[in-house]
Design a protein around this motif. Structure first.
Motif, PDB file in Angstrom:
ATOM      1  N   GLN A   1       0.830  -1.208   0.000  1.00  0.00           N
ATOM      2  CA  GLN A   1       0.000   0.000   0.000  1.00  0.00           C
ATOM      3  C   GLN A   1       0.864   1.257   0.000  1.00  0.00           C
ATOM      4  OE1 GLN A   1      -3.226   0.112   2.827  1.00  0.00           O
ATOM      5  NE2 GLN A   1      -3.472  -2.120   2.807  1.00  0.00           N
ATOM      6  N   HIS A   2       0.200   2.399  -0.172  1.00  0.00           N
ATOM      7  CA  HIS A   2       0.933   3.654  -0.197  1.00  0.00           C
ATOM      8  C   HIS A   2       1.154   4.175   1.225  1.00  0.00           C
ATOM      9  CE1 HIS A   2      -3.376   4.681  -0.269  1.00  0.00           C
ATOM     10  NE2 HIS A   2      -3.021   5.713   0.463  1.00  0.00           N
ATOM     11  N   LEU A   3       2.039   5.124   1.352  1.00  0.00           N
ATOM     12  CA  LEU A   3       2.285   5.788   2.623  1.00  0.00           C
ATOM     13  C   LEU A   3       1.016   6.504   3.084  1.00  0.00           C
ATOM     14  CD1 LEU A   3       5.781   7.375   2.005  1.00  0.00           C
ATOM     15  CD2 LEU A   3       5.200   5.989   3.989  1.00  0.00           C
TER      16      LEU A   3
ATOM     17  N   PHE B   1       7.468   5.508   9.291  1.00  0.00           N
ATOM     18  CA  PHE B   1       8.407   6.588   9.004  1.00  0.00           C
ATOM     19  C   PHE B   1       8.059   7.810   9.845  1.00  0.00           C
ATOM     20  CE2 PHE B   1      10.648   4.922   5.376  1.00  0.00           C
ATOM     21  CZ  PHE B   1       9.771   4.009   4.815  1.00  0.00           C
TER      22      PHE B   1
ATOM     23  N   LEU C   1       8.998  17.752   3.503  1.00  0.00           N
ATOM     24  CA  LEU C   1       9.134  16.770   4.571  1.00  0.00           C
ATOM     25  C   LEU C   1      10.491  16.091   4.507  1.00  0.00           C
ATOM     26  CD1 LEU C   1       5.806  14.720   4.905  1.00  0.00           C
ATOM     27  CD2 LEU C   1       6.800  16.291   6.556  1.00  0.00           C
TER      28      LEU C   1
ATOM     29  N   PHE D   1      12.302  12.805   5.934  1.00  0.00           N
ATOM     30  CA  PHE D   1      11.929  11.518   6.501  1.00  0.00           C
ATOM     31  C   PHE D   1      13.114  10.858   7.192  1.00  0.00           C
ATOM     32  CE2 PHE D   1       7.672  10.410   5.022  1.00  0.00           C
ATOM     33  CZ  PHE D   1       7.457  11.350   4.036  1.00  0.00           C
ATOM     34  N   GLY D   2      12.802  10.065   8.214  1.00  0.00           N
ATOM     35  CA  GLY D   2      13.776   9.143   8.762  1.00  0.00           C
ATOM     36  C   GLY D   2      13.900   7.934   7.857  1.00  0.00           C
ATOM     37  N   GLN D   3      14.785   7.036   8.198  1.00  0.00           N
ATOM     38  CA  GLN D   3      15.059   5.891   7.332  1.00  0.00           C
ATOM     39  C   GLN D   3      14.021   4.784   7.448  1.00  0.00           C
ATOM     40  OE1 GLN D   3      16.601   6.749  10.132  1.00  0.00           O
ATOM     41  NE2 GLN D   3      18.059   5.197  10.793  1.00  0.00           N
ATOM     42  N   GLY D   4      13.126   4.898   8.416  1.00  0.00           N
ATOM     43  CA  GLY D   4      12.049   3.937   8.534  1.00  0.00           C
ATOM     44  C   GLY D   4      12.356   2.809   9.509  1.00  0.00           C
TER      45      GLY D   4
ATOM     46  N   TYR E   1       4.595  16.925  -5.002  1.00  0.00           N
ATOM     47  CA  TYR E   1       5.958  16.543  -4.645  1.00  0.00           C
ATOM     48  C   TYR E   1       6.352  15.261  -5.372  1.00  0.00           C
ATOM     49  CZ  TYR E   1       4.560  19.200  -0.402  1.00  0.00           C
ATOM     50  OH  TYR E   1       4.073  20.135   0.479  1.00  0.00           O
TER      51      TYR E   1
ATOM     52  N   TYR F   1       9.199  12.310  -4.681  1.00  0.00           N
ATOM     53  CA  TYR F   1      10.185  11.787  -3.757  1.00  0.00           C
ATOM     54  C   TYR F   1      10.853  10.562  -4.375  1.00  0.00           C
ATOM     55  CZ  TYR F   1       8.757  14.521   0.357  1.00  0.00           C
ATOM     56  OH  TYR F   1       8.508  15.539   1.263  1.00  0.00           O
TER      57      TYR F   1
ATOM     58  N   GLN G   1      12.712   7.044  -3.145  1.00  0.00           N
ATOM     59  CA  GLN G   1      12.937   6.178  -1.995  1.00  0.00           C
ATOM     60  C   GLN G   1      13.801   4.999  -2.408  1.00  0.00           C
ATOM     61  OE1 GLN G   1       9.435   4.554  -0.087  1.00  0.00           O
ATOM     62  NE2 GLN G   1      10.553   4.039   1.770  1.00  0.00           N
TER      63      GLN G   1
ATOM     64  N   GLY H   1      15.677   0.602   1.775  1.00  0.00           N
ATOM     65  CA  GLY H   1      16.291   0.723   3.094  1.00  0.00           C
ATOM     66  C   GLY H   1      16.421   2.143   3.599  1.00  0.00           C
ATOM     67  N   GLN H   2      15.935   3.098   2.821  1.00  0.00           N
ATOM     68  CA  GLN H   2      16.018   4.503   3.224  1.00  0.00           C
ATOM     69  C   GLN H   2      14.629   5.132   3.224  1.00  0.00           C
ATOM     70  OE1 GLN H   2      18.897   6.691   0.902  1.00  0.00           O
ATOM     71  NE2 GLN H   2      20.340   4.975   0.851  1.00  0.00           N
ATOM     72  N   GLY H   3      14.535   6.274   3.866  1.00  0.00           N
ATOM     73  CA  GLY H   3      13.295   7.021   3.821  1.00  0.00           C
ATOM     74  C   GLY H   3      13.204   7.823   2.527  1.00  0.00           C
ATOM     75  N   PRO H   4      11.996   8.237   2.179  1.00  0.00           N
ATOM     76  CA  PRO H   4      11.842   9.047   0.965  1.00  0.00           C
ATOM     77  C   PRO H   4      12.645  10.341   1.041  1.00  0.00           C
ATOM     78  CG  PRO H   4       9.711   8.257   1.757  1.00  0.00           C
ATOM     79  CD  PRO H   4      10.707   7.962   2.832  1.00  0.00           C
TER      80      PRO H   4
ATOM     81  N   LEU I   1      13.059  14.113  -0.908  1.00  0.00           N
ATOM     82  CA  LEU I   1      12.396  15.024  -1.836  1.00  0.00           C
ATOM     83  C   LEU I   1      13.285  15.339  -3.031  1.00  0.00           C
ATOM     84  CD1 LEU I   1       9.894  16.881  -2.351  1.00  0.00           C
ATOM     85  CD2 LEU I   1      11.258  18.719  -1.339  1.00  0.00           C
TER      86      LEU I   1
ATOM     87  N   GLN J   1      17.474  19.187  -4.511  1.00  0.00           N
ATOM     88  CA  GLN J   1      18.051  17.847  -4.486  1.00  0.00           C
ATOM     89  C   GLN J   1      17.756  17.068  -5.770  1.00  0.00           C
ATOM     90  OE1 GLN J   1      18.565  15.957  -0.441  1.00  0.00           O
ATOM     91  NE2 GLN J   1      16.600  16.966  -0.105  1.00  0.00           N
TER      92      GLN J   1
ATOM     93  N   PHE K   1       0.099  10.371  -0.494  1.00  0.00           N
ATOM     94  CA  PHE K   1       1.038   9.708  -1.400  1.00  0.00           C
ATOM     95  C   PHE K   1       0.333   8.765  -2.367  1.00  0.00           C
ATOM     96  CE2 PHE K   1       5.305  10.752   0.014  1.00  0.00           C
ATOM     97  CZ  PHE K   1       5.072  11.311   1.258  1.00  0.00           C
ATOM     98  N   GLY K   2       0.921   8.626  -3.543  1.00  0.00           N
ATOM     99  CA  GLY K   2       0.525   7.593  -4.478  1.00  0.00           C
ATOM    100  C   GLY K   2       1.235   6.284  -4.155  1.00  0.00           C
ATOM    101  N   ASN K   3       0.951   5.246  -4.930  1.00  0.00           N
ATOM    102  CA  ASN K   3       1.565   3.938  -4.694  1.00  0.00           C
ATOM    103  C   ASN K   3       3.008   3.859  -5.158  1.00  0.00           C
ATOM    104  OD1 ASN K   3      -0.551   2.515  -3.404  1.00  0.00           O
ATOM    105  ND2 ASN K   3      -1.584   2.274  -5.361  1.00  0.00           N
TER     106      ASN K   3
END
Lengths: 114, 113
Positions: free
Chosen positions: A42-44, A90, A102, A104-107, B33, B35, B37, B40-43, B45, B59, B104-106
């Protein structure tokens, strides 16, 4: 520069266990704080947010988070997890009055065993 | 309300090829926006639009990435030429204004071989 650090990369819990996921941010000014969740496939989705006021905020599905300004922290908690809470979580921050960008942290991947 | 729509869901290309992703935000959302991803990392921008103007692209690797938002609605993100390190999920998000939470989208999962 702003940054967000999540303490745990992978957490495994049994159902009914209590959950706390750590989140610390680095920014000198006033911030808005968020927790997003991504269920498998699913999406965030937004779980909860803090803009101002009561530092203890409640979100969907029984989650809550506490903003502690002196510790630059915004930890996520749930008293009793369910198998359906298995997901990636996250923490995110944006500078108030900024563009809305935003960071984000690494999750943290949470796996709940039935 | 309908969510943020993205296509394609998956794309596999060889390095040095080009690729484009499409995003349709929630109706009425002025802020869009993109992003990136990495596993193993967060999104992270890449670019932010307010209507059809760029607010932040600090970025975005502008030597290979480009994005546009025609008429302040749909947006496309292009990579040309792709590198192996571009393998990631590309997420589109929208919000009604800069201070509102993002939807967010998928995402599009890109694999560069």
């Amino acid at each position: 520069a702003q940054s967000v650090s999540q303490h745990n990369h992978h957490v495994i819990l049994s159902e009914a266990a209590s959950l706390e996921l750590g989140c610390n941010y680095s920014y000198g000014g006033t911030v808005n704080l968020f927790w997003y969740v991504q269920y498998p496939g699913q999406h965030l989705q937004l779980l909860l947010k803090y803009f101002s006021g009561d530092p203890l905020v409640k979100g969907i599905k029984g989650f809550e988070a506490e903003f502690i300004k002196s510790k630059f922290s915004f930890n996520l908690r749930k008293p009793s997890v369910q198998w359906s809470d298995t997901a990636e979580y996250f923490c995110a921050v944006n500078a108030r009055g900024n563009t809305g960008k935003l960071i984000f942290g690494q999750g943290t991947t949470l796996q709940v065993k039935p | 309300e309908a969510g943020v729509a993205q296509s394609p869901r998956y794309k596999i290309i060889e390095k040095r090829q080009s690729v484009a992703f499409w995003c349709n935000p929630i109706s009425g959302h002025a802020t869009l926006y993109w992003y990136q991803q990495i596993l193993g990392q967060g999104p992270k921008l890449l670019i932010q639009f307010q209507n059809n103007g760029v607010v932040d692209d600090s970025q975005l690797p502008k030597d290979r990435f480009s994005a546009e938002r025609l008429k302040g609605v749909d947006s496309t993100l292009k990579i040309q030429p792709a590198k192996l390190e571009d393998s990631a999920v590309y997420l589109c998000a929208s919000s009604s204004d800069r201070s509102s939470p993002l939807h967010f989208g998928n995402g599009t999962r890109l694999t560069v071989t």
